[in-house]
Each structure stands twice: as structure tokens, then as C-alpha cells.
Design a protein around this motif. Structure first.
Motif, PDB file in Angstrom:
ATOM      1  N   ALA A 136      -7.546  41.627 -13.841  1.00  0.00           N
ATOM      2  CA  ALA A 136      -7.384  41.694 -12.368  1.00  0.00           C
ATOM      3  C   ALA A 136      -8.344  42.884 -11.827  1.00  0.00           C
ATOM      4  N   VAL A 137      -8.712  42.882 -10.707  1.00  0.00           N
ATOM      5  CA  VAL A 137      -9.445  43.889  -9.973  1.00  0.00           C
ATOM      6  C   VAL A 137      -8.844  44.180  -8.382  1.00  0.00           C
ATOM      7  N   PHE A 138      -8.674  45.510  -8.418  1.00  0.00           N
ATOM      8  CA  PHE A 138      -8.406  46.160  -7.339  1.00  0.00           C
ATOM      9  C   PHE A 138      -9.196  47.202  -6.473  1.00  0.00           C
ATOM     10  N   VAL A 139      -9.263  46.876  -5.135  1.00  0.00           N
ATOM     11  CA  VAL A 139     -10.299  48.231  -4.725  1.00  0.00           C
ATOM     12  C   VAL A 139      -9.136  48.814  -3.901  1.00  0.00           C
ATOM     13  N   VAL A 140      -8.973  50.169  -4.073  1.00  0.00           N
ATOM     14  CA  VAL A 140      -8.107  51.147  -3.072  1.00  0.00           C
ATOM     15  C   VAL A 140      -9.010  52.097  -2.377  1.00  0.00           C
ATOM     16  N   ASP A 141      -8.908  52.212  -1.031  1.00  0.00           N
ATOM     17  CA  ASP A 141      -9.708  52.974  -0.320  1.00  0.00           C
ATOM     18  C   ASP A 141      -9.254  54.414  -0.550  1.00  0.00           C
ATOM     19  N   ALA A 142     -10.135  55.436   0.192  1.00  0.00           N
ATOM     20  CA  ALA A 142      -9.526  56.776   0.048  1.00  0.00           C
ATOM     21  C   ALA A 142      -8.168  57.190   0.785  1.00  0.00           C
ATOM     22  N   ASN A 143      -7.651  56.268   1.613  1.00  0.00           N
ATOM     23  CA  ASN A 143      -6.330  56.447   2.065  1.00  0.00           C
ATOM     24  C   ASN A 143      -5.320  55.596   1.685  1.00  0.00           C
ATOM     25  N   ASP A 144      -5.573  55.237   0.244  1.00  0.00           N
ATOM     26  CA  ASP A 144      -4.666  54.512  -0.630  1.00  0.00           C
ATOM     27  C   ASP A 144      -4.162  52.985  -0.023  1.00  0.00           C
ATOM     28  N   LYS A 145      -5.153  52.600   0.629  1.00  0.00           N
ATOM     29  CA  LYS A 145      -5.016  51.234   1.234  1.00  0.00           C
ATOM     30  C   LYS A 145      -5.652  50.159   0.291  1.00  0.00           C
ATOM     31  N   VAL A 146      -5.075  49.052  -0.149  1.00  0.00           N
ATOM     32  CA  VAL A 146      -5.695  47.926  -0.845  1.00  0.00           C
ATOM     33  C   VAL A 146      -6.655  47.291  -0.017  1.00  0.00           C
ATOM     34  N   THR A 147      -7.861  47.125  -0.394  1.00  0.00           N
ATOM     35  CA  THR A 147      -8.944  46.373   0.288  1.00  0.00           C
ATOM     36  C   THR A 147      -9.567  45.077  -0.289  1.00  0.00           C
ATOM     37  N   TYR A 148      -9.225  45.116  -1.592  1.00  0.00           N
ATOM     38  CA  TYR A 148      -9.452  43.856  -2.413  1.00  0.00           C
ATOM     39  C   TYR A 148      -8.554  43.643  -3.496  1.00  0.00           C
ATOM     40  N   VAL A 149      -8.336  42.335  -3.722  1.00  0.00           N
ATOM     41  CA  VAL A 149      -7.487  42.134  -4.972  1.00  0.00           C
ATOM     42  C   VAL A 149      -8.218  40.567  -5.614  1.00  0.00           C
ATOM     43  N   GLU A 150      -8.300  40.745  -6.880  1.00  0.00           N
ATOM     44  CA  GLU A 150      -8.624  39.430  -7.384  1.00  0.00           C
ATOM     45  C   GLU A 150      -7.723  39.513  -8.888  1.00  0.00           C
ATOM     46  N   TYR A 151      -6.724  38.391  -8.776  1.00  0.00           N
ATOM     47  CA  TYR A 151      -6.003  38.042 -10.242  1.00  0.00           C
ATOM     48  C   TYR A 151      -7.006  36.938 -10.756  1.00  0.00           C
ATOM     49  N   VAL A 152      -7.699  37.367 -11.831  1.00  0.00           N
ATOM     50  CA  VAL A 152      -8.633  36.307 -12.480  1.00  0.00           C
ATOM     51  C   VAL A 152      -7.910  35.246 -13.089  1.00  0.00           C
ATOM     52  N   GLU A 166     -18.823  44.570  -3.436  1.00  0.00           N
ATOM     53  CA  GLU A 166     -19.160  44.565  -1.926  1.00  0.00           C
ATOM     54  C   GLU A 166     -17.662  45.084  -1.153  1.00  0.00           C
ATOM     55  N   ALA A 167     -16.582  44.893  -1.795  1.00  0.00           N
ATOM     56  CA  ALA A 167     -15.341  45.562  -1.233  1.00  0.00           C
ATOM     57  C   ALA A 167     -15.574  47.067  -1.368  1.00  0.00           C
ATOM     58  N   VAL A 168     -15.955  47.447  -2.761  1.00  0.00           N
ATOM     59  CA  VAL A 168     -16.156  49.006  -2.959  1.00  0.00           C
ATOM     60  C   VAL A 168     -17.041  49.538  -1.757  1.00  0.00           C
ATOM     61  N   LYS A 169     -18.307  48.719  -1.451  1.00  0.00           N
ATOM     62  CA  LYS A 169     -19.233  49.277  -0.367  1.00  0.00           C
ATOM     63  C   LYS A 169     -18.686  49.409   0.932  1.00  0.00           C
ATOM     64  N   GLU A 170     -17.967  48.506   1.128  1.00  0.00           N
ATOM     65  CA  GLU A 170     -17.345  48.430   2.572  1.00  0.00           C
ATOM     66  C   GLU A 170     -15.987  49.654   2.505  1.00  0.00           C
ATOM     67  N   ALA A 171     -15.354  49.870   1.408  1.00  0.00           N
ATOM     68  CA  ALA A 171     -14.318  51.091   1.365  1.00  0.00           C
ATOM     69  C   ALA A 171     -15.198  52.230   1.422  1.00  0.00           C
ATOM     70  N   LEU A 172     -16.351  52.373   0.950  1.00  0.00           N
ATOM     71  CA  LEU A 172     -16.844  53.542   1.046  1.00  0.00           C
ATOM     72  C   LEU A 172     -17.499  53.769   2.445  1.00  0.00           C
ATOM     73  N   GLN A 173     -18.044  52.893   3.623  1.00  0.00           N
ATOM     74  CA  GLN A 173     -18.278  52.815   4.725  1.00  0.00           C
ATOM     75  C   GLN A 173     -17.334  53.471   5.801  1.00  0.00           C
ATOM     76  N   LEU A 174     -15.988  53.226   5.159  1.00  0.00           N
ATOM     77  CA  LEU A 174     -14.784  53.789   5.781  1.00  0.00           C
ATOM     78  C   LEU A 174     -14.847  55.370   5.505  1.00  0.00           C
ATOM     79  N   VAL A 175     -15.156  56.053   4.645  1.00  0.00           N
ATOM     80  CA  VAL A 175     -15.122  57.216   3.949  1.00  0.00           C
ATOM     81  C   VAL A 175     -16.117  57.951   4.834  1.00  0.00           C
ATOM     82  N   LYS A 176     -17.178  57.319   5.077  1.00  0.00           N
ATOM     83  CA  LYS A 176     -18.378  58.423   5.661  1.00  0.00           C
ATOM     84  C   LYS A 176     -18.312  58.261   7.001  1.00  0.00           C
TER      85      LYS A 176
END
Length: 176
Positions: A136-152, A166-176
Motif C-alpha cells: 500500500a502507499v499513503f501520502v501524509v501532508d505536513a499537517n498529518d492529513k492523508v492526501t493519497y491512498v492506494e491499497y494495491v 503527483e500526490a507528493v508534489k501536491e502535498a508539497l505545494q501546501l507546505v510552501k
């Protein structure tokens, strides 16, 4: 009562039962307790303040898990220190340390869920029949919100690298 989910993923085309809730985009990231190479306990707050790409694999000692970890390591290196790559398996911490030494990867933090399957139970990746985590893959932003989930769906398949990054890039935009 333990949350048990059937018909979510397969392993070698055989259905397995997952223990734990299905994490959804928008959820507050569940807390967990895993062990690092030195048997120190690591939890969600220990990684806070950065975007986290969290991948779960059944075992680093398998070809698909080895390649996936190496691939993600290479792909997230372009993000620098703004992204933390956590690879969680139920391998013993000693085996993970040996694998990391052999792989020569420095931007990956391998963490063991072996002792109490805390991550697997919190993120719904614990395969009941095998006491392993599914892929599985999870992206968690700097505010501990889950922004992407994939259960393969098939645990022996690779995740969708492009969507995860792409989800990592989007989460990074929220940080900057």
C-alpha cells in the motif's frame, strides 16, 4: 472488535483478509508505533512537519518489495529534505538494517511493524493470514492529513508510482 476486511486485496491471486480500517483521503493520519533499526519506537509525531510518503511492503527480502523501495527512493530524492520516505514491513529490524546496508540507500527510513502490527492495524494493511502488511502507499501532508491512498489490489504487483508522486508534489505545494 477488530475491523476485518475481505475481498480488498489478493496475494498470488488468492483473497486475503485485512485487519484494520480502510484509510481514506482526507482522514487524519492514524497514529502508529513501529521500531527502527536500533529498536527505538517511532510514531507519527516523530515524522511530523514534513510530507511523508509511506509505503508498506510484505518483506524487503522479496524482489518486488526490493525494487519498489529502490524505485521510490530514487524518485523521491529529487524532493530533497521536504519529503520523508518511510518503508514499513513486518521484517525484523535486524533484517531491515541488513537490507539497507546492502542496498546502500540513505534516504529511506525502514521501520518494522513486527512487534505488534500497530501500523498495519491502524492503516488496514495487516494481512491476517500471514501477519504481513499488504502493499500500500499513503501520502501524509505536513499537517498529518492523508492526501493519497492506494491499497494495491494484487500484493505482488507494483503500486502506481506516478499517482503517488503527483500526490507528493501536491502535498508539497501546501507546505510552501
Amino acid at each position: 472488535m477488530t475491523n476485518r476486511r475481505s475481498n480488498v486485496v489478493t496475494l498470488k491471486n488468492n483473497p486475503v483478509t485485512l485487519i484494520g480500517p480502510e484509510v481514506q483521503v482526507g482522514d487524519k493520519a492514524p497514529d502508529f508505533e513501529v521500531s527502527d533499526h536500533n529498536l527505538s519506537k517511532i510514531n507519527l509525531k516523530d515524522t511530523s512537519g514534513k510530507v511523508r510518503l509511506i509505503i508498506t511492503v510484505p518483506s524487503l527480502d522479496t524482489p518486488v518489495c526490493d525494487k519498489e523501495t529502490r524505485d521510490f527512493s530514487e524518485k523521491v530524492s529529487s524532493f530533497g529534505d521536504d519529503v520523508t520516505l518511510l518503508v514499513i514491513s513486518s521484517d525484523l529490524p535486524f533484517a531491515q538494517k541488513r537490507w539497507c546496508g546492502g542496498a546502500g540507500l540513505s534516504n529511506v527510513q525502514t521501520l518494522s511493524d513486527h512487534f505488534n502490527m500497530s501500523f498495519g492495524g491502524s492503516y488496514g494493511t495487516h494481512i491476517e493470514e500471514l501477519r504481513l502488511n499488504c502493499r500500500a502507499v499513503f501520502v501524509v501532508d505536513a499537517n498529518d492529513k492523508v492526501t493519497y491512498v492506494e491499497y494495491v489490489q494484487e500484493t505482488t504487483d507494483y503500486p502506481d508510482y506516478q499517482k503517488a508522486l503527483e500526490a507528493v508534489k501536491e502535498a508539497l505545494q501546501l507546505v510552501k
